[in-house]
Enzyme design. Structure first.
Site, PDB file in Angstrom:
ATOM      1  N   ARG A  59       0.823  -1.215   0.000  1.00 31.03           N
ATOM      2  CA  ARG A  59       0.000   0.000   0.000  1.00 31.03           C
ATOM      3  C   ARG A  59       0.852   1.258   0.000  1.00 31.03           C
ATOM      4  O   ARG A  59       0.416   2.320  -0.448  1.00 31.03           O
ATOM      5  CB  ARG A  59      -0.984  -0.029   1.182  1.00 31.03           C
ATOM      6  N   GLU A  96       2.879  -6.333  13.703  1.00 34.82           N
ATOM      7  CA  GLU A  96       1.841  -6.373  14.741  1.00 34.82           C
ATOM      8  C   GLU A  96       1.249  -7.793  14.770  1.00 34.82           C
ATOM      9  O   GLU A  96       0.838  -8.283  15.803  1.00 34.82           O
ATOM     10  CB  GLU A  96       0.760  -5.336  14.405  1.00 34.82           C
TER      11      GLU A  96
HETATM   12  P1  AMP Z   1       4.128  -2.184  11.864  1.00 34.03           P
HETATM   13  O1  AMP Z   1       5.352  -2.813  11.291  1.00 34.03           O
HETATM   14  O2  AMP Z   1       3.650  -2.852  13.113  1.00 34.03           O
HETATM   15  O3  AMP Z   1       4.277  -0.692  12.025  1.00 34.03           O
HETATM   16  O4  AMP Z   1       2.956  -2.446  10.826  1.00 34.03           O
HETATM   17  C1  AMP Z   1       2.820  -1.650   9.701  1.00 34.03           C
HETATM   18  C2  AMP Z   1       2.455  -2.449   8.478  1.00 34.03           C
HETATM   19  O5  AMP Z   1       1.458  -3.429   8.732  1.00 34.03           O
HETATM   20  C3  AMP Z   1       1.902  -1.534   7.432  1.00 34.03           C
HETATM   21  O6  AMP Z   1       2.410  -1.942   6.175  1.00 34.03           O
HETATM   22  C4  AMP Z   1       0.412  -1.707   7.537  1.00 34.03           C
HETATM   23  O7  AMP Z   1      -0.141  -1.735   6.252  1.00 34.03           O
HETATM   24  C5  AMP Z   1       0.201  -3.030   8.248  1.00 34.03           C
HETATM   25  N1  AMP Z   1      -0.667  -2.924   9.441  1.00 34.03           N
HETATM   26  C6  AMP Z   1      -0.301  -3.134  10.729  1.00 34.03           C
HETATM   27  N2  AMP Z   1      -1.303  -2.973  11.589  1.00 34.03           N
HETATM   28  C7  AMP Z   1      -2.365  -2.631  10.839  1.00 34.03           C
HETATM   29  C8  AMP Z   1      -3.736  -2.301  11.143  1.00 34.03           C
HETATM   30  N3  AMP Z   1      -4.200  -2.291  12.399  1.00 34.03           N
HETATM   31  N4  AMP Z   1      -4.546  -1.999  10.108  1.00 34.03           N
HETATM   32  C9  AMP Z   1      -4.083  -1.986   8.837  1.00 34.03           C
HETATM   33  N5  AMP Z   1      -2.819  -2.284   8.484  1.00 34.03           N
HETATM   34  C10 AMP Z   1      -1.964  -2.605   9.470  1.00 34.03           C
END
Ligand code: AMP
Length: 176
Positions: A59, A96
């Site tokens: 995205r 996450e």
């Molecule tokens: P992080 O590495 O934990 O910051 O996660 C970020 C990545 O995971 C991004 O590429 C987001 O598109 C996806 N992502 C993580 N958590 C969510 C969420 N609650 N809703 C949508 N996309 C998420």
């Protein structure tokens, strides 16, 4: 349409129980919503002054490509493992929900280039920190990172700031 946050669809318990997935497909498919999101992120990038935009798979490509086009700068892809055809640097990171790896072409960034990291959302920051490391290994610097959405309670934006990376987000949601 004044409230961009109303264009982001919340999907509870996706992809796992307890996660509220912030679905940007509904923001991107709304012409004015998408235009305003890109315009705000582009204005921010202009203020920082960058040489290149690096978008994170997948995205981050949609936003990063549009921002690079608006800035008149080039676009670099930070891709999931195994997608890039030439020699790569690779970083592993915890999501996450799960573990993943991202890669960048070793010659994607000219030495000393100021690179803006772009993704749709920052949660724990694992993905964005991995992208920063990749750009730095490739020879660039990362003055700033920009997201459509920040989930501040998950601490990702603070992790980036601790590394000296300035963080901008168009929207911010409480909780996970
Ligand atoms: P992080 O590495 O934990 O910051 O996660 C970020 C990545 O995971 C991004 O590429 C987001 O598109 C996806 N992502 C993580 N958590 C969510 C969420 N609650 N809703 C949508 N996309 C998420």
């Amino acid at each position: 349409m004044n409230d961009l946050s109303a264009l982001v669809r919340a999907i509870p318990d996706y992809p796992r129980k307890g996660i509220i997935f912030r679905d940007v497909t509904t923001l991107f498919s709304h012409a004015e919503g998408f235009r305003r999101t890109v315009a705000l992120m582009t204005d921010y990038a202009r203020g920082v002054g960058v040489d290149l935009v690096a978008g994170i798979d997948a995205r981050g490509f949609i936003l990063g490509g549009a921002i690079a086009m608006e800035l008149g700068k080039g676009f670099v892809a930070v891709r999931k493992r195994g997608k890039l055809p030439a020699e790569v640097y690779r970083e592993e990171y915890a999501l996450e929900y799960g573990v993943d790896e991202v890669e960048i072409h070793i010659d994607a960034v000219p030495a000393g280039a100021r690179v803006l990291i772009v993704d749709d959302l920052i949660a724990t920051g694992g993905t964005a920190v991995a992208a920063v490391k990749l750009v730095e290994r490739a020879g660039g610097t990362v003055p700033a990172a920009s997201f459509a959405i920040d989930l501040p309670e998950l601490g990702g934006a603070d992790r980036l700031r601790e590394r000296g990376v300035e963080v901008y987000s168009v929207l911010s949601f409480e909780g996970h």
